[in-house]
Design an enzyme around this catalytic site. Structure first.
Site, PDB file in Angstrom:
ATOM      1  NE  ARG A   1      -8.319 -12.592   2.438  1.00  0.00           N
ATOM      2  CZ  ARG A   1      -8.881 -11.829   1.503  1.00  0.00           C
ATOM      3  NH1 ARG A   1      -8.142 -11.297   0.550  1.00  0.00           N
ATOM      4  NH2 ARG A   1     -10.177 -11.600   1.535  1.00  0.00           N
TER       5      ARG A   1
ATOM      6  CG  HIS B   1      -1.871  -1.132   1.312  1.00  0.00           C
ATOM      7  ND1 HIS B   1      -1.832  -2.071   2.310  1.00  0.00           N
ATOM      8  CD2 HIS B   1      -2.898  -1.492   0.509  1.00  0.00           C
ATOM      9  CE1 HIS B   1      -2.810  -2.951   2.129  1.00  0.00           C
ATOM     10  NE2 HIS B   1      -3.467  -2.634   1.043  1.00  0.00           N
TER      11      HIS B   1
ATOM     12  CB  VAL C   1       5.738  -4.229  -2.308  1.00  0.00           C
ATOM     13  CG1 VAL C   1       6.816  -4.103  -1.231  1.00  0.00           C
ATOM     14  CG2 VAL C   1       5.643  -2.939  -3.107  1.00  0.00           C
TER      15      VAL C   1
ATOM     16  N   GLY D   1      -2.520  -2.331  -7.404  1.00  0.00           N
ATOM     17  CA  GLY D   1      -1.335  -3.189  -7.384  1.00  0.00           C
ATOM     18  C   GLY D   1      -1.404  -4.315  -8.399  1.00  0.00           C
TER      19      GLY D   1
ATOM     20  CD  GLN E   1     -13.690  -6.037  -2.337  1.00  0.00           C
ATOM     21  OE1 GLN E   1     -13.948  -4.901  -2.694  1.00  0.00           O
ATOM     22  NE2 GLN E   1     -12.444  -6.497  -2.309  1.00  0.00           N
TER      23      GLN E   1
ATOM     24  CE  LYS F   1      -1.794  -8.839  -2.898  1.00  0.00           C
ATOM     25  NZ  LYS F   1      -2.737  -9.820  -2.428  1.00  0.00           N
ATOM     26  CG  ASP F   2      -4.940  -7.826  -5.561  1.00  0.00           C
ATOM     27  OD1 ASP F   2      -5.416  -8.851  -5.082  1.00  0.00           O
ATOM     28  OD2 ASP F   2      -4.254  -7.027  -4.893  1.00  0.00           O
TER      29      ASP F   2
HETATM   30  P1  AMP Z   1      -6.241  -4.404  -0.553  1.00  0.00           P
HETATM   31  O1  AMP Z   1      -6.204  -3.506   0.648  1.00  0.00           O
HETATM   32  O2  AMP Z   1      -5.653  -5.757  -0.311  1.00  0.00           O
HETATM   33  O3  AMP Z   1      -7.589  -4.427  -1.208  1.00  0.00           O
HETATM   34  O4  AMP Z   1      -5.264  -3.730  -1.601  1.00  0.00           O
HETATM   35  C1  AMP Z   1      -5.402  -2.399  -1.975  1.00  0.00           C
HETATM   36  C2  AMP Z   1      -4.520  -2.121  -3.145  1.00  0.00           C
HETATM   37  O5  AMP Z   1      -3.166  -2.424  -2.805  1.00  0.00           O
HETATM   38  C3  AMP Z   1      -4.866  -2.997  -4.357  1.00  0.00           C
HETATM   39  O6  AMP Z   1      -4.739  -2.211  -5.531  1.00  0.00           O
HETATM   40  C4  AMP Z   1      -3.819  -4.072  -4.295  1.00  0.00           C
HETATM   41  O7  AMP Z   1      -3.520  -4.632  -5.555  1.00  0.00           O
HETATM   42  C5  AMP Z   1      -2.631  -3.289  -3.769  1.00  0.00           C
HETATM   43  N1  AMP Z   1      -1.668  -4.213  -3.151  1.00  0.00           N
HETATM   44  C6  AMP Z   1      -1.921  -5.148  -2.215  1.00  0.00           C
HETATM   45  N2  AMP Z   1      -0.798  -5.846  -1.923  1.00  0.00           N
HETATM   46  C7  AMP Z   1       0.176  -5.343  -2.707  1.00  0.00           C
HETATM   47  C8  AMP Z   1       1.565  -5.635  -2.882  1.00  0.00           C
HETATM   48  N3  AMP Z   1       2.178  -6.590  -2.193  1.00  0.00           N
HETATM   49  N4  AMP Z   1       2.263  -4.897  -3.783  1.00  0.00           N
HETATM   50  C9  AMP Z   1       1.654  -3.922  -4.508  1.00  0.00           C
HETATM   51  N5  AMP Z   1       0.363  -3.591  -4.386  1.00  0.00           N
HETATM   52  C10 AMP Z   1      -0.376  -4.289  -3.497  1.00  0.00           C
END
Ligand code: AMP
Length: 284
Positions: free
Chosen positions: A187, A37, A176, A147, A61, A149-150
């Protein structure tokens, strides 16, 4: 940094910024902030004059059997980190602020509806699209940061803004990782010590599969063996481990430029996902 919890307050702040000609960047998250983040926030700070961070565990979701109640929440620490990163405004709505009584509009995503996470989490991307559409409209952002990652989510959001003519530019940010390769994820906090030690195998196995594929080995064999190795290592289930083209996410039996290996696997109570590019070894 202002912490705002209601739609009218956010709208007023954003309107004032736009009047002043400030460029706005949006970083949507579900909180539980980590280095991934932070990378998104920094990317926004580089490009935009005002950065809006959202902390919202979006209920629409999550499926009925998913971990909505148990999703890690750490608002105080998140706001502290956001301040350190010079976020201008944190938007932290309750679910009823986003979906008040009488809310009745859905955003339905038909794009790759039966592949990767869409197959295992029916309705998940509709919920993501619904929340993201609202956040883009509310923030009136020039750019929004997601990100890699998703990866599938990133592609769906890109498609969403094209299809619905939303003017925001979508910026993808590289994954990252922890020192041992594990993709940072909220998670990961739910992993016990034993599972945390096994978790980096996910990245290791998809990386090895990607490199075997690049060297010309049959795609399916590389993927099946990687999945088997995860089970042997202690993962309880591999939902998918597949090589697909990066943009349309079609199965890539003989991958050319831009193929990626994608995986989702269960470890203890956690569902971990990751993806890596197939290196361009054959092209060299
Ligand atoms: P989340 O809070 O898990 O819904 O993630 C919020 C945003 O952070 C989303 O756009 C994710 O793809 C991004 N994100 C989560 N983990 C990572 C990571 N390890 N590296 C880069 N972006 C990330």
């Amino acid at each position: 940094m202002d912490v705002i919890r209601t739609v009218p307050e956010l709208a007023a702040r954003v309107a004032a910024w736009r009047e002043d000609g400030e460029r706005i960047g949006l970083v949507p998250t579900m909180g539980g902030l980590h280095g991934g983040h932070t990378r998104l926030i920094r990317a926004a700070k580089e490009r935009d004059e005002k950065v809006v961070l959202t902390l919202f565990v979006n209920p629409t979701q999550f499926g009925p059997d998913e971990d909505l109640a148990g999703y890690p929440r750490s608002e105080a620490e998140d706001l502290e980190l956001a301040r350190i990163e010079f976020v201008d405004l944190a938007f932290v709505p309750e679910a009823a602020e986003m979906y008040p009584p009488g809310f009745s509009t859905r955003v339905q995503v038909d794009y790759d509806e039966d592949v990767l996470c869409a197959a295992d989490r029916p309705g998940h991307f509709d919920g993501v699209a619904q929340a993201v559409t609202k956040l883009l409209n509310l923030s009136r952002a020039d750019s929004a940061y997601f990100g890699e990652k998703d990866w599938q989510q990133l592609q769906i959001v890109r498609k969403l803004v094209r299809d619905l003519n939303i003017a925001t530019r979508i910026v993808g940010v590289p994954t990252v990782r922890e020192g041992d390769g594990l993709a940072m994820s909220t998670r990961n906090r739910t992993l016990g010590a034993e599972h945390r030690a096994i978790a980096p195998r996910l990245f290791a196995e998809i990386t090895r599969a990607a490199s075997r594929i690049a060297q010309g080995e049959p795609t399916e064999l590389a993927c099946v063996e990687a999945a088997e190795n995860l089970i042997i290592a202690g993962f309880s289930d591999v939902e998918y481990l597949e090589c697909r083209d990066a943009e349309r996410l079609r199965i890539a039996p003989s991958p050319g430029h831009g193929a990626r290996v994608f995986a989702a696997a269960r470890l203890g109570g956690a569902r971990l996902i990751d993806n890596v590019p197939v290196p361009d070894l054959l092209a060299r």
